[in-house]
Scaffold this motif. Sequence first.
Motif, PDB file in Angstrom:
ATOM      1  N   THR A   1       0.811  -1.201   0.000  1.00 30.73           N
ATOM      2  CA  THR A   1       0.000   0.000   0.000  1.00 30.73           C
ATOM      3  C   THR A   1       0.852   1.262   0.000  1.00 30.73           C
ATOM      4  OG1 THR A   1      -0.119  -0.262   2.380  1.00 30.73           O
ATOM      5  CG2 THR A   1      -2.018  -1.018   1.094  1.00 30.73           C
TER       6      THR A   1
ATOM      7  N   HIS B   1       0.866   3.897  -3.035  1.00 30.47           N
ATOM      8  CA  HIS B   1      -0.165   4.895  -3.270  1.00 30.47           C
ATOM      9  C   HIS B   1       0.218   6.232  -2.662  1.00 30.47           C
ATOM     10  CE1 HIS B   1      -4.004   7.076  -2.472  1.00 30.47           C
ATOM     11  NE2 HIS B   1      -4.084   6.851  -3.776  1.00 30.47           N
TER      12      HIS B   1
ATOM     13  N   PRO C   1      -7.369   7.089  -8.247  1.00 26.78           N
ATOM     14  CA  PRO C   1      -8.447   6.507  -7.433  1.00 26.78           C
ATOM     15  C   PRO C   1      -8.499   4.989  -7.581  1.00 26.78           C
ATOM     16  CG  PRO C   1      -9.242   8.431  -8.603  1.00 26.78           C
ATOM     17  CD  PRO C   1      -7.884   8.138  -9.127  1.00 26.78           C
ATOM     18  N   GLU C   2      -8.235   4.471  -8.810  1.00 26.06           N
ATOM     19  CA  GLU C   2      -8.216   3.017  -9.012  1.00 26.06           C
ATOM     20  C   GLU C   2      -7.181   2.371  -8.115  1.00 26.06           C
ATOM     21  OE1 GLU C   2      -7.660   1.722 -12.991  1.00 26.06           O
ATOM     22  OE2 GLU C   2      -9.601   2.463 -13.691  1.00 26.06           O
TER      23      GLU C   2
ATOM     24  N   ALA D   1      -6.000   3.620  -5.369  1.00 23.27           N
ATOM     25  CA  ALA D   1      -6.422   3.740  -3.975  1.00 23.27           C
ATOM     26  C   ALA D   1      -7.402   2.631  -3.612  1.00 23.27           C
ATOM     27  CB  ALA D   1      -7.057   5.112  -3.737  1.00 23.27           C
ATOM     28  N   GLU D   2      -8.291   2.330  -4.591  1.00 20.36           N
ATOM     29  CA  GLU D   2      -9.290   1.296  -4.304  1.00 20.36           C
ATOM     30  C   GLU D   2      -8.794  -0.085  -4.676  1.00 20.36           C
ATOM     31  OE1 GLU D   2     -12.992   2.560  -6.144  1.00 20.36           O
ATOM     32  OE2 GLU D   2     -12.552   4.596  -5.467  1.00 20.36           O
ATOM     33  N   ASN D   3      -7.545  -0.117  -5.251  1.00 20.25           N
ATOM     34  CA  ASN D   3      -6.919  -1.383  -5.604  1.00 20.25           C
ATOM     35  C   ASN D   3      -7.770  -2.193  -6.595  1.00 20.25           C
ATOM     36  OD1 ASN D   3      -4.784  -3.021  -5.588  1.00 20.25           O
ATOM     37  ND2 ASN D   3      -4.983  -3.714  -3.455  1.00 20.25           N
ATOM     38  N   ILE D   4      -8.274  -1.510  -7.619  1.00 18.61           N
ATOM     39  CA  ILE D   4      -9.081  -2.158  -8.651  1.00 18.61           C
ATOM     40  C   ILE D   4      -8.173  -3.029  -9.502  1.00 18.61           C
ATOM     41  CG2 ILE D   4     -10.438  -1.728 -10.763  1.00 18.61           C
ATOM     42  CD1 ILE D   4     -11.523   0.766  -9.314  1.00 18.61           C
TER      43      ILE D   4
END
Lengths: 173, 526
Positions: free
Chosen positions: B293, B296, B363-364, B366-369
């Motif tokens: 993480t 990010h 944002p992707e 951050a959301e770990n898409i």
Amino acid sequence: MRSLLLTAAFGGLILSSTPSFAHVTLDVREAPADSYYKLVLNVPHGCAGSATTRLRVRIPDGVTGVKPQPKPGWEVATVKTKLATPAKGSHGETLTETVSEVAWSGGKLLDEHFDQFMMQVHLPNAAAGTILYFPVVQECEKGITRWIEVPQPGAKPGGLKEPAPALRLTPKR
Amino acid sequence: MYPLRAFLVLVLVLLGTVQACAHAVLLETVPPDRAVVATSPDMMILRFNETVQPIAVELQGNTTGRIAADLVVVDHEIHLVPRAPLAAGSYFVSYRVASADSHPVAGSFLFAVGAAPAEWTVPALNIATYTGWTWAAAINRAFFLAAAFMAVGGLLFAFVVRRAQPVERVVVPAAQFGAVSAIIGIYLQGGVLMDAADAVPWNMEIWRIGLSSTRGAALIAAACGLFLCTARRVRFSLVGAAIVIASFAVSGHAATAMPHWIAIPTLLLHVGAVAFWLGSLAPLLFVLREAGTGRHGVFRRFSDFGTAIVPQLILAGIILAVLQIQRADAFFNSAYGLILALKLALVGLLLVIAICNRWILMPEMAENIAGHTGRFRRAIQGELALGFAILVVTAFLSQTVPPRSTLEHEVAAIDAARDTGQTVLVVAHDRKAVVAVTPARPGRNTIRVRILDNDDGVIDPMDVAVDLFNTDAGIEPLQRRLEGVADGYFELTGPELAVAGRWTIRIDALINDFEKAIFETEILVK
């Protein structure tokens, strides 16, 4: 008709000689090469109205045997310089130095008077047509006039404001 | 904070539309072009608007070929002194010089000694816009810029975004590559200046010319800075980075644009911001490889810096472009404008990617898409490729003449500079007089005279007087004495040259008691 021509000729003569009256000049402006020459300087006026107190004449290279004529009321002096290469005098003698400048001083020639300053010189054996310049510095009570301007080689002597007195050599006799 | 800064920059833009001065311009020659002089001139003078570095200045006879002559640089002038007097005939002087922005400027002028020739033969002499040298120099420069920005930007990234990132993997090879490229650049610059079509590739003269140009100096500084960038201690490497950025102020279009106090800080800001942006991309790729993480946070910090810096980068770029182009129509009517338009288009594309990164991919992340790492990597690789393309375009831009040197008002300014005086060389009685009249306009003028002997030695006359007259205007000689200033110069400042027209200046220089040098020349007062 004739009188008209005469008048015109006379007028022309006056006009053509007018500038000379205003300058310090040589009385006789042509002389044979390799001869003795009585150099007579005409001084027609002072410096812008002021009386002449000193007259210095630079003798050009090749002119030897310089003997200024003493002048009552004036002291005469000469400046001698060593010749770079010894020259032959008019009598075959070897000259190592020569007079390079003649100066008359201590007198006072008023602007409204005229005078002549004389010396005897021996002219070089140079080609006819050679022009020798005798630059003159006229010092006055107030101011100084330098009759030292020489035309560019090949140019006409006209157009000079304060020309140096000039002597033209004629063929040797 | 940023609106305030943007406002300040905008003010600078408005102030920045002041006069510019570009490549060196030949203001005047002695003798003037197509002049006929009576006797052999003792020297030819080429007066420029700035100090120039002569590369090849030659005197040639139309029938005799090259004539041996010595070259002397005096302030803004180049003096060409032939070793022997010139015979009657026609001649030309061709010159190739480097101007302060390190661009070559070439041209020629003709004159005749004695009589005018039946026809003036203009020598074929051209300055090619893009030669092999310019191509090589531009491509090498693109690599140099890329390497320098990666080194400097990598350091900045390590310093402000993520200290822990090992910089050696990007910064050290980039700095080494950049230093080598800088040194090659010096040689190529010499080649551009000499336009050495027939020169041997490994020619010392090319090195010498390249080194003595302003671009050469900038590249040496950059190479030294890049060398320092490889230092292990942060203090040294940051000094190195600062030197590299500062070296951009030494040479080039932007560095020589006027006014300097706007152009140079703006340029440094622009270069620094570009370096940070482009230099961060490679370290970011490494960060992207890491799992976890933490990455990010790194991207977040870079992105924050980026959004702060990018507007300044673009504004600075606009200011610099305005300084170079100065007028909207020139933008589309010049090669420079078109190349710049291409650069702006590429920058626009780069911005789009950057915005995507910021608003979609971040944002992707951050959301770990799923799949975001691959997309992010491709986006950064795209940015790198685009960034390099922009640098290639920029490198060509630096080899192209900016329109500021061809604009009308620029030409008018040059004409004005050309008219700020006339210099004439007069020869008489084996002596020369250099006569300068400034501004040679009706009214108050300064007349400056210096007398030289045949060997260009300065003669200090006892007295210098001038007669000024204008026969056409019926003005009789005005007699004036000149005042001796230093170094044999004599000067007069006064209102004598009151009307336009051809004035004759007669100079009486009293060399000694019995010797006077008289010079006469004409000066055009307009």
